[in-house]
Write a protein that holds these residues in place. Structure first.
Motif, PDB file in Angstrom:
ATOM      1  N   PRO A  23      -7.059 -12.745  84.842  1.00  0.00           N
ATOM      2  CA  PRO A  23      -7.496 -13.504  83.660  1.00  0.00           C
ATOM      3  C   PRO A  23      -6.316 -14.019  82.827  1.00  0.00           C
ATOM      4  CG  PRO A  23      -7.835 -11.147  83.333  1.00  0.00           C
ATOM      5  CD  PRO A  23      -7.325 -11.309  84.735  1.00  0.00           C
ATOM      6  N   ILE A  24      -6.521 -15.164  82.179  1.00  0.00           N
ATOM      7  CA  ILE A  24      -5.476 -15.758  81.310  1.00  0.00           C
ATOM      8  C   ILE A  24      -6.156 -16.648  80.266  1.00  0.00           C
ATOM      9  CG2 ILE A  24      -5.067 -17.953  82.539  1.00  0.00           C
ATOM     10  CD1 ILE A  24      -2.187 -15.729  81.448  1.00  0.00           C
ATOM     11  N   GLY A  25      -5.468 -16.904  79.191  1.00  0.00           N
ATOM     12  CA  GLY A  25      -5.881 -17.933  78.248  1.00  0.00           C
ATOM     13  C   GLY A  25      -7.098 -17.591  77.417  1.00  0.00           C
ATOM     14  N   LEU A  26      -7.880 -18.610  77.089  1.00  0.00           N
ATOM     15  CA  LEU A  26      -9.002 -18.432  76.165  1.00  0.00           C
ATOM     16  C   LEU A  26     -10.079 -17.524  76.757  1.00  0.00           C
ATOM     17  CD1 LEU A  26      -9.188 -22.092  74.761  1.00  0.00           C
ATOM     18  CD2 LEU A  26      -8.028 -20.095  73.779  1.00  0.00           C
ATOM     19  N   ALA A  27     -10.294 -17.579  78.064  1.00  0.00           N
ATOM     20  CA  ALA A  27     -11.294 -16.690  78.694  1.00  0.00           C
ATOM     21  C   ALA A  27     -10.833 -15.235  78.573  1.00  0.00           C
ATOM     22  CB  ALA A  27     -11.484 -17.073  80.157  1.00  0.00           C
TER      23      ALA A  27
ATOM     24  N   GLU B 170     -11.335 -13.931  75.061  1.00  0.00           N
ATOM     25  CA  GLU B 170     -12.738 -13.591  74.786  1.00  0.00           C
ATOM     26  C   GLU B 170     -13.116 -12.260  75.441  1.00  0.00           C
ATOM     27  OE1 GLU B 170     -15.294 -17.046  75.150  1.00  0.00           O
ATOM     28  OE2 GLU B 170     -16.916 -15.681  75.704  1.00  0.00           O
ATOM     29  N   GLN B 171     -12.656 -12.060  76.698  1.00  0.00           N
ATOM     30  CA  GLN B 171     -13.070 -10.851  77.435  1.00  0.00           C
ATOM     31  C   GLN B 171     -12.236  -9.626  77.075  1.00  0.00           C
ATOM     32  OE1 GLN B 171     -12.375 -12.300  81.395  1.00  0.00           O
ATOM     33  NE2 GLN B 171     -13.931 -13.896  81.124  1.00  0.00           N
ATOM     34  N   GLN B 172     -10.943  -9.817  76.817  1.00  0.00           N
ATOM     35  CA  GLN B 172     -10.055  -8.654  76.689  1.00  0.00           C
ATOM     36  C   GLN B 172      -9.244  -8.643  75.397  1.00  0.00           C
ATOM     37  OE1 GLN B 172      -7.895  -7.479  80.126  1.00  0.00           O
ATOM     38  NE2 GLN B 172      -9.180  -8.569  81.559  1.00  0.00           N
ATOM     39  N   GLY B 173      -9.445  -9.645  74.542  1.00  0.00           N
ATOM     40  CA  GLY B 173      -8.775  -9.645  73.242  1.00  0.00           C
ATOM     41  C   GLY B 173      -7.332 -10.115  73.261  1.00  0.00           C
ATOM     42  N   ARG B 174      -6.857 -10.613  74.404  1.00  0.00           N
ATOM     43  CA  ARG B 174      -5.475 -11.124  74.494  1.00  0.00           C
ATOM     44  C   ARG B 174      -5.441 -12.312  75.448  1.00  0.00           C
ATOM     45  NH1 ARG B 174      -1.875  -7.119  72.526  1.00  0.00           N
ATOM     46  NH2 ARG B 174      -0.130  -8.492  72.936  1.00  0.00           N
ATOM     47  N   THR B 175      -4.603 -13.289  75.140  1.00  0.00           N
ATOM     48  CA  THR B 175      -4.507 -14.446  76.044  1.00  0.00           C
ATOM     49  C   THR B 175      -3.709 -14.099  77.310  1.00  0.00           C
ATOM     50  OG1 THR B 175      -2.582 -15.214  74.806  1.00  0.00           O
ATOM     51  CG2 THR B 175      -4.713 -16.174  74.208  1.00  0.00           C
TER      52      THR B 175
END
Ligand code: NAD
Length: 359
Positions: free
Chosen positions: A42-46, A49-54
Motif C-alpha cells: 500500500p502507498i499514498g492516499l489509500a 485511509e487504511q493504515q493512517g500513513r501515506t
C-alpha cells in the motif's frame, strides 16, 4: 534469487495504469524466460485511509530489501508535507533511498501525432536537491516564512550531487551511441554561485569523456531551442526543477505526457515512475494511457539487467518498449489522449498481443 520489485499503485489513475503495466510486464517476463518477484504494497492516499500513513512501515521495509520499485502517480498537491504521516511518497522515496538520477527519455514515434517529428533525447535530471523544499534540508523545509507577506525559498546545490548527475549523463550519452552530445542547462548568468558550481562540476566530468560533445544553454534559451531545434539535443544534464520543466516540454513535443516514461536511479535501487501526475480529470474513466508507466517499468527491467548481468531481463524490457512502439505505430488501439477510443485495458491487451506475436 530473482530480483524483487515492490509495486505501489499510487493515486488517481495510478491503480488503472499500474494494473495494465503489471499485465504487460508479466507477459514480457514469461516470454523472455526471465524471473521477477512482484510484491504489491500500500502507498499514498489509500494507505493513509487504511493504515493512517501515506508510507506504511511495511511498505518502507519491503522497499529496503527490494531491488526495484514500480510507483504509480500520486496526487501530490493534497499531501500535508509538514506532517510525517502524510509525507509525499514520491519525494520521500527519491530522497531517502538516494535515487539521484531521474532519467526521462522523449522520442517522437511513427503513428503518434506530435508537435515535432525529430525528438530523440533524454533529460538527466538531478533528483535530490535544488529548489525542492521538501527534500533539500535535513530538518525542516526549504521554504521559510519570516512574516505573513514574505517567503524565502532555499535552493541547495552540492558538488557531490552535481558530479554524480554529470557522470550519469555522460555515461548515458556514451551508451546511447546517438548524437554523442551532452547539453548542460543552467542559469549561471544569474545564479553565479549555485549554477556556477553545477557547470564547474559538469566540465570536470566532461574531461573524462573526450568523445562526447558538450554545449550549454541558459534555461530560458534552452526552453526555446528545444522547440525550434529538438533534433540538436541528445542528453540534457540539469538540476532538479529545470529538468522537471524541460522533460514535460520534451514530452509535449513528442506526443504528450501519456508517453513520458521515467526512472529514478540510485546506486543500489531504482524506481520506475512515469513523468505525469495522477490525472484527476480522467480518474475512474478507464481511459488513461498506460504507455508511460509500462515504458518506465521496461526501463527498470533494463536497469536491473545491467546491474545483475541478466540478459533475459534486458530482453523482457526491450520487448516491452518494442511492443509499445508497434502498438502505437499500428494505430488501431489508441487511448483518447492520442486521438483513439480504446480503454486502458484494451490498450494493454493490444500490447500483450503484440508481445505474444499476435498483433
Ligand atoms: P497530470 O500529469 O496529472 O495531468 C496533466 C494533463 O495530462 C491532464 O489533462 C491529464 O488528464 C493528462 N494526463 C496525464 N497523464 C495521462 C495519461 N497517462 N493518459 C492520458 N492523459 C494523461 O498533471 P496535473 O493535473 O498538473 O497534476 C495532477 C496531480 O498529480 C497533482 O496532485 C500533482 O501534484 C500530481 N503530480 C504527481 C506526479 C507524480 O506522482 N510523479 C507528477 C506530476 C504531478
Amino acid at each position: 534469487m530473482p530480483p524483487r520489485i515492490v509495486v505501489l499503485a499510487g493515486d488517481g489513475i495510478g491503480p488503472e495504469i499500474v494494473t495494465a503495466t503489471c499485465r504487460v510486464m508479466e507477459t514480457a517476463l514469461r516470454r523472455a524466460n526471465a524471473a521477477v518477484e512482484l510484491v504489491h504494497k500500500p502507498i499514498g492516499l489509500a494507505a493513509l485511509e487504511q493504515q493512517g500513513r501515506t508510507i506504511p512501515a511495511e511498505t518502507e521495509a519491503a522497499i529496503k530489501s527490494a531491488d526495484g520499485v514500480l510507483l504509480g502517480p500520486l496526487t501530490t498537491h493534497v499531501y500535508d508535507i509538514f506532517d510525517p504521516k502524510t509525507a509525499n511518497p514520491s519525494a520521500y522515496l527519491r530522497r531517502n533511498f538516494d535515487l539521484y538520477a531521474n532519467v526521462r527519455p522523449a522520442r517522437s514515434r511513427p503513428g503518434v501525432p506530435s508537435v515535432a517529428k525529430d525528438v530523440d533525447l533524454v533529460v538527466m535530471r538531478e533528483n535530490t536537491e535544488g529548489f525542492y523544499s521538501d527534500r533539500n534540508l535535513l530538518d525542516g523545509n526549504g521554504e521559510l516564512r519570516p512574516d505573513a507577506d514574505t517567503v524565502l525559498s532555499v535552493r541547495v546545490i552540492t558538488r557531490k550531487a552535481c558530479l554524480r548527475i554529470a557522470r550519469a549523463g555522460f555515461e548515458l550519452a556514451r551508451a546511447r551511441k546517438g548524437k554523442r552530445r551532452v547539453s548542460l542547462i543552467h542559469k549561471a548568468n544569474v545564479l553565479r554561485r549555485s549554477d556556477g558550481l553545477f557547470l564547474e562540476c559538469c566540465r570536470e566530468v566532461a574531461r573524462e569523456f573526450p568523445e562526447i560533445a558538450v554545449d550549454d544553454f541558459h534555461i530560458d534559451a534552452a526552453a526555446m531551442h528545444l522547440i525550434l531545434k529538438p533534433a540538436h539535443f541528445d542528453v540534457i544534464v540539469t538540476t532538479n526543477m529545470y529538468g522537471d520543466i524541460l522533460s514535460d516540454e520534451a514530452a509535449g513535443l513528442a506526443g504528450g505526457l501519456g508517453l513520458a516514461a521515467g526512472l529514478n536511479a540510485g546506486e543500489r535501487l531504482a524506481m520506475a515512475q512515469a513523468v505525469h501526475g495522477s490525472a484527476p480529470d480522467i480518474t475512474g474513466k478507464g481511459i488513461a494511457n498506460p504507455s508511460a508507466e509500462i515504458m518506465s517499468a521496461a526501463m527498470l527491467l533494463q536497469w536491473l539487467a545491467e546491474r545483475r548481468d541478466d540478459a533475459a531481463l534486458g530482453c523482457a524490457g526491450e520487448a516491452m518498449q518494442t511492443a509499445i512502439d508497434a502498438t502505437l505505430a499500428q494505430g488501431k488501439t489508441l487511448t483518447p489522449d492520442l486521438g483513439g477510443r480504446a480503454s486502458t485495458a484494451q490498450f494493454a491487451a493490444a500490447v500483450v498481443e503484440m508481445l505474444e506475436g499476435r498483433g
